[in-house]
Motif scaffolding. Sequence first.
Motif, PDB file in Angstrom:
ATOM      1  N   VAL A  24       0.710  -1.348  -0.222  1.00  0.00           N
ATOM      2  CA  VAL A  24      -0.119   0.007   0.120  1.00  0.00           C
ATOM      3  C   VAL A  24       0.918   1.269   0.000  1.00  0.00           C
ATOM      4  O   VAL A  24       1.610   1.615   1.025  1.00  0.00           O
ATOM      5  N   THR A  52      -6.629   3.457   0.398  1.00  0.00           N
ATOM      6  CA  THR A  52      -7.336   2.228   1.439  1.00  0.00           C
ATOM      7  C   THR A  52      -8.422   1.468   0.617  1.00  0.00           C
ATOM      8  O   THR A  52      -8.343   0.379   0.901  1.00  0.00           O
ATOM      9  N   VAL A  69       2.774  -0.934   4.631  1.00  0.00           N
ATOM     10  CA  VAL A  69       1.810   0.153   4.332  1.00  0.00           C
ATOM     11  C   VAL A  69       2.406   1.552   4.749  1.00  0.00           C
ATOM     12  O   VAL A  69       3.103   1.726   5.739  1.00  0.00           O
ATOM     13  N   SER A  79      -3.628   5.912   6.268  1.00  0.00           N
ATOM     14  CA  SER A  79      -3.904   4.499   6.406  1.00  0.00           C
ATOM     15  C   SER A  79      -4.283   3.955   7.754  1.00  0.00           C
ATOM     16  O   SER A  79      -4.246   2.607   7.886  1.00  0.00           O
TER      17      SER A  79
END
Length: 132
Positions: A24, A52, A69, A79
Amino acid sequence: MTSSPVCDPEAGSLVLSDLFILVVEDSWDVGTGLKMLLEAWGADVAGPAATTADAMRMISERTPDVALVDINLRDGEQSYCLINHLHDLGVRIVVISGYADVSPAVGKAAVILQKPIREDVLLASIRPVTAE
């Protein structure tokens, strides 16, 4: 991401072959670089997801073993809710951030890495999963 003389690309090959990793990251360069590196190490990689919502869609299709992430995503999105969701699913979370203050991730993330990330440090942060 920076290379380290300690990390031989051949040494990493297939070391992550049993892992499904979600990336991510809203920076195309960083996200694709991570994906290529993880795939070179043998991991199955989803992403990079820039939001997200994209990440949640990918998680609904298949729960990752590990998630890399970034905290600050596209259009000012953060996030933390995604990190909470991944934590609740039992996913190992490696936070990657260019900022020092990622305190809401403390306790949820297994590791918090500051960008730029050295390859050997990244591999070491993911590798404990292979022992589980």
